[in-house]
Design a protein around this motif. Structure first.
Motif, PDB file in Angstrom:
ATOM      1  N   ASP A 212       7.198  16.352  38.737  1.00  0.00           N
ATOM      2  CA  ASP A 212       8.648  16.418  38.851  1.00  0.00           C
ATOM      3  C   ASP A 212       9.280  15.243  38.109  1.00  0.00           C
ATOM      4  O   ASP A 212       8.634  14.226  37.897  1.00  0.00           O
TER       5      ASP A 212
ATOM      6  N   THR B 161      18.706  22.607  35.648  1.00  0.00           N
ATOM      7  CA  THR B 161      18.094  23.773  36.294  1.00  0.00           C
ATOM      8  C   THR B 161      16.850  23.402  37.102  1.00  0.00           C
ATOM      9  O   THR B 161      16.480  24.125  38.015  1.00  0.00           O
ATOM     10  N   ASN B 162      16.209  22.278  36.786  1.00  0.00           N
ATOM     11  CA  ASN B 162      15.021  21.871  37.528  1.00  0.00           C
ATOM     12  C   ASN B 162      15.343  21.095  38.810  1.00  0.00           C
ATOM     13  O   ASN B 162      14.468  20.867  39.626  1.00  0.00           O
TER      14      ASN B 162
ATOM     15  N   ASN C 251      16.664  20.440  42.481  1.00  0.00           N
ATOM     16  CA  ASN C 251      16.971  21.142  43.720  1.00  0.00           C
ATOM     17  C   ASN C 251      18.330  20.678  44.206  1.00  0.00           C
ATOM     18  O   ASN C 251      19.018  19.922  43.534  1.00  0.00           O
ATOM     19  N   SER C 252      18.690  21.068  45.398  1.00  0.00           N
ATOM     20  CA  SER C 252      19.982  20.663  45.941  1.00  0.00           C
ATOM     21  C   SER C 252      19.983  19.171  46.246  1.00  0.00           C
ATOM     22  O   SER C 252      18.929  18.544  46.390  1.00  0.00           O
TER      23      SER C 252
ATOM     24  N   ASP D  55      18.100  18.465  49.400  1.00  0.00           N
ATOM     25  CA  ASP D  55      16.644  18.401  49.216  1.00  0.00           C
ATOM     26  C   ASP D  55      16.225  17.048  48.656  1.00  0.00           C
ATOM     27  O   ASP D  55      15.213  16.478  49.068  1.00  0.00           O
TER      28      ASP D  55
ATOM     29  N   THR E 213      13.708  14.405  50.545  1.00  0.00           N
ATOM     30  CA  THR E 213      12.519  13.868  49.884  1.00  0.00           C
ATOM     31  C   THR E 213      12.589  12.353  49.791  1.00  0.00           C
ATOM     32  O   THR E 213      11.602  11.659  50.055  1.00  0.00           O
TER      33      THR E 213
END
Length: 185
Positions: free
Chosen positions: A64, A87-88, A90-91, A94, A98
């Motif tokens: 990532d 586009t890669n 997340n919200s 999220d 993390t």
């Protein structure tokens, strides 16, 4: 109007001088953060007290676009966009979830507290219609002088707010900053 995100960032402010680029710290970080697929790397930071450039520890993700930088007085947790529209990514929720795992791991392993937390998100809105930008400008700023008749083609407005969030059982104040800018004429 299209929307995208360039990056999410959480900044922990505190004293992190002892999380330096040493053999012991590198070995410890490789053990601790391997479960997150993070590799140990370095970055350069200027020590404002001495003016010297020093190497500091940085963790980078294998899979990532995540990065954790251990500076002298701050830890930055970043997630970068791989493309123009994010586009890669997340919200934001999220990313925060993390990041909390990383923060708790750092607090547990290094017994480090922080005195302030900031959350920074870089978003953009793209719209070819100048009237939409003019409308936004007039809604968030009261034009003065010559700007009453003609909205500037470049502008920037910053708002900063503090909210309370429970992190690792502690109630922390988090700075939220929103910067609205127009750079294209």
């Amino acid at each position: 109007m299209e929307k995208g995100c360039f990056q999410y960032q959480i900044v922990l402010f505190g004293d992190y001088t002892d999380i330096s680029f040493t053999q012991d710290n590198v070995a410890k970080m490789m053990t601790i953060f391997s479960k997150y697929n993070l590799l140990v790397n370095t970055f350069n930071e200027v020590d404002v007290k001495t003016g010297n450039t020093i190497q500091r520890v940085r963790l980078v993700s294998i899979n990532d676009p995540i990065e954790i930088r251990f500076g002298l007085s701050r830890i930055d947790i970043l997630m970068h966009s791989k493309d123009y529209y994010g586009t890669n990514l997340n919200s934001l929720e999220d990313f925060i979830t993390t990041s909390k795992k990383y923060i708790e791991q750092i607090q547990q392993e290094y017994n480090k507290d922080f005195n302030r937390v900031s959350l920074v998100s870089d978003f953009f809105y793209e719209d070819e219609n100048r009237d939409n930008y003019d409308y936004i400008y007039r809604k968030i700023r009261v034009p003065f002088g010559s700007f009453k008749d003609s909205v500037p083609i470049e502008w920037s407005i910053t708002d900063v707010n503090r909210v309370k969030e429970i992190i690792n059982g502690n109630c922390e104040e988090i700075n939220l900053a929103a910067i609205f800018s127009r750079y294209k004429g």
